[in-house]
Design an enzyme around this catalytic site. Structure first.
Site, PDB file in Angstrom:
ATOM      1  N   ARG A 105     116.480  15.760  69.107  1.00 38.13           N
ATOM      2  CA  ARG A 105     115.536  16.647  68.429  1.00 38.13           C
ATOM      3  C   ARG A 105     115.119  16.105  67.060  1.00 38.13           C
ATOM      4  O   ARG A 105     114.173  16.603  66.455  1.00 38.13           O
ATOM      5  CB  ARG A 105     116.142  18.049  68.294  1.00 38.13           C
ATOM      6  CG  ARG A 105     116.168  18.818  69.602  1.00 38.13           C
ATOM      7  CD  ARG A 105     116.863  20.157  69.476  1.00 38.13           C
ATOM      8  NE  ARG A 105     118.313  20.028  69.523  1.00 38.13           N
ATOM      9  CZ  ARG A 105     119.161  21.057  69.522  1.00 38.13           C
ATOM     10  NH1 ARG A 105     118.675  22.290  69.465  1.00 38.13           N
ATOM     11  NH2 ARG A 105     120.460  20.860  69.576  1.00 38.13           N
ATOM     12  N   ASP A 181     106.731  27.324  74.459  1.00 34.03           N
ATOM     13  CA  ASP A 181     105.965  26.902  73.284  1.00 34.03           C
ATOM     14  C   ASP A 181     104.909  25.904  73.721  1.00 34.03           C
ATOM     15  O   ASP A 181     104.937  25.388  74.837  1.00 34.03           O
ATOM     16  CB  ASP A 181     106.864  26.313  72.189  1.00 34.03           C
ATOM     17  CG  ASP A 181     107.749  25.187  72.703  1.00 34.03           C
ATOM     18  OD1 ASP A 181     107.255  24.359  73.498  1.00 34.03           O
ATOM     19  OD2 ASP A 181     108.930  25.131  72.334  1.00 34.03           O
ATOM     20  N   LYS A 204     104.382  30.468  69.907  1.00 35.46           N
ATOM     21  CA  LYS A 204     105.263  31.036  68.883  1.00 35.46           C
ATOM     22  C   LYS A 204     104.954  30.418  67.529  1.00 35.46           C
ATOM     23  O   LYS A 204     104.535  29.266  67.421  1.00 35.46           O
ATOM     24  CB  LYS A 204     106.727  30.811  69.245  1.00 35.46           C
ATOM     25  CG  LYS A 204     107.179  29.356  69.232  1.00 35.46           C
ATOM     26  CD  LYS A 204     108.603  29.215  69.700  1.00 35.46           C
ATOM     27  CE  LYS A 204     109.016  27.736  69.697  1.00 35.46           C
ATOM     28  NZ  LYS A 204     110.347  27.534  70.281  1.00 35.46           N
ATOM     29  N   ASP A 230     112.176  24.878  80.088  1.00 33.53           N
ATOM     30  CA  ASP A 230     112.346  24.122  78.843  1.00 33.53           C
ATOM     31  C   ASP A 230     113.456  23.102  79.039  1.00 33.53           C
ATOM     32  O   ASP A 230     114.169  23.124  80.058  1.00 33.53           O
ATOM     33  CB  ASP A 230     112.676  25.063  77.683  1.00 33.53           C
ATOM     34  CG  ASP A 230     112.197  24.525  76.329  1.00 33.53           C
ATOM     35  OD1 ASP A 230     111.747  23.369  76.288  1.00 33.53           O
ATOM     36  OD2 ASP A 230     112.296  25.244  75.330  1.00 33.53           O
ATOM     37  N   ASP A 234     119.590  26.308  72.918  1.00 33.34           N
ATOM     38  CA  ASP A 234     120.678  26.209  71.941  1.00 33.34           C
ATOM     39  C   ASP A 234     121.266  27.597  71.663  1.00 33.34           C
ATOM     40  O   ASP A 234     122.216  28.029  72.307  1.00 33.34           O
ATOM     41  CB  ASP A 234     120.176  25.543  70.670  1.00 33.34           C
ATOM     42  CG  ASP A 234     121.301  25.094  69.751  1.00 33.34           C
ATOM     43  OD1 ASP A 234     122.440  25.575  69.916  1.00 33.34           O
ATOM     44  OD2 ASP A 234     121.047  24.263  68.861  1.00 33.34           O
ATOM     45  N   THR A 235     120.688  28.328  70.738  1.00 31.69           N
ATOM     46  CA  THR A 235     121.212  29.662  70.430  1.00 31.69           C
ATOM     47  C   THR A 235     120.558  30.747  71.289  1.00 31.69           C
ATOM     48  O   THR A 235     120.977  31.907  71.233  1.00 31.69           O
ATOM     49  CB  THR A 235     120.986  30.000  68.945  1.00 31.69           C
ATOM     50  OG1 THR A 235     119.578  29.963  68.661  1.00 31.69           O
ATOM     51  CG2 THR A 235     121.714  29.004  68.052  1.00 31.69           C
ATOM     52  N   ALA A 236     119.543  30.402  72.054  1.00 36.92           N
ATOM     53  CA  ALA A 236     118.871  31.286  73.018  1.00 36.92           C
ATOM     54  C   ALA A 236     118.035  32.382  72.361  1.00 36.92           C
ATOM     55  O   ALA A 236     117.534  33.266  73.053  1.00 36.92           O
ATOM     56  CB  ALA A 236     119.876  31.926  73.981  1.00 36.92           C
TER      57      ALA A 236
END
EC number: 2.7.6.1
Length: 338
Positions: A105, A181, A204, A230, A234-236
């Site tokens: 990332r 996204d 978004k 996707d 990660d943290t959802a």
């Protein structure tokens, strides 16, 4: 000319379950026992990593199976040190099989005075003696250009297409693939094209990383079964919010297909309590007990695909053939019907 020696597998501690599954799958393909090379990958009391290979690897075609997932730095160092041990033991060729490529990332400078960590990791891998990389769904495909060695980037889309066709048989006409996204549209479009479904986008706007300020649905999702696609969860937070927005816009149900289930922090709890009926992830990252126990999270295996890719690399045949659903279906036969 095909290689004369058999391919040899060695694994770090990041995902031993996947490594053993790949070895079992290769045993089926080869008609002979394929096991992981006997080695120890341990830590001293001060957490320094130590590697010792107990088998002769001189002149061998070696494949290191090691995702660089959490803890990313420890798993990356394990990979580098294993590669160094193999290089100093005169292995003929070293291929890093990295199902989840950490630091992907950080592939560009989004602000002043920030690093491009993905490029740094590429340099580290090359300097450690790795001569080829095999990975799955890189966060940004241009990362392949960070390497001066061959990189084979496999795709989860063909496997996801098999899974969708199997689990949504008879109602594919009501399915809409959704990108969470704008940046992921190409990935979502690829899956939509494979299964012949419509495409929608959740646009978004972030105020800062980890928070979503506003979401807008682009496309018609009313009365549709939406499947969010996707590469990383990660943290959802974004995923669960996107599912809520789709339901608010008239979707009858929402499912998600994510390649890499990082699922850190409150992710599992959020997913369990969300409006999503199911989240499908691959086993590129070793699932935690909480992930395994979650009632609406399902894991699809990547071992059949990685085993075939390793054999193709070893024998000098095409890896891109695994980009097609029709090619993968025989490999996954027995798991999916069409």
């Amino acid at each position: 000319m095909p290689a004369m020696n058999e391919p040899k597998l060695i694994a770090g501690n990041a995902n031993r379950t996947l490594a053993n599954a790949i070895a079992r799958r290769m045993s089926m393909h080869r008609g002979m026992s394929v096991s992981l090379v006997d080695a120890r990958v341990e830590r001293f009391n001060d957490q320094e990593i130590f590697v010792e290979v107990y088998e002769n690897v001189r002149g061998e075609d070696m494949f290191i199976i090691q995702p660089t997932s959490n803890p990313a730095n420890d798993n990356l160092m394990e990979l580098l040190i294993i590669a160094d041990a193999l290089r100093r033991s005169s292995a003929a060729r070293i291929t890093a099989v990295i199902p989840y490529f950490g630091y992907a990332r950080q592939d560009r400078r989004t602000k002043a005075r920030t690093p491009i960590s993905a490029k740094l990791v590429a340099n580290l891998l090359t300097e450690a003696g790795i001569e080829r990389v095999l990975t799955l769904d890189l966060h940004a495909t241009q990362i392949q250009g960070f390497f001066d060695i061959p990189v084979d980037n496999l795709y989860a889309a063909p496997v996801f297409a098999l899974d969708v066709e199997h689990n949504f048989r008879g109602r594919l006409q009501d399915v809409t693939i959704v990108s969470p996204d704008v940046g992921g549209v190409a990935r979502a479009r690829e899956l939509a094209k494979r299964i012949g479904c419509a495409l929608a986008i959740v646009d978004k706007r972030r105020e800062k990383p980890g928070e979503v300020a506003e979401m807008t649905v682009i496309g018609d999702v009313k009365g549709k079964t939406c499947i969010i696609v996707d590469d990383i969860c990660d943290t959802a937070g974004t995923l669960c919010k996107a599912a809520e927005v789709l339901i608010e816009n008239g979707a009858t149900e929402v499912h998600s297909y994510i390649t890499h289930g990082v699922l850190s922090g409150p992710a599992v709890e959020r997913i369990t309590k969300s409006v999503m009926k199911s989240l499908v992830i691959t086993d590129s990252i070793e699932p935690t007990e909480a992930v395994k126990a979650a009632p609406n999270i399902r894991i699809v295996p990547t071992a059949p695909m990685f085993a075939q890719a390793i054999l193709n690399i070893w024998s000098g045949t095409s890896v891109s053939s695994l980009f097609e659903t029709d090619t993968l279906w025989p490999i996954y036969e027995g798991m999916y019907s069409r």
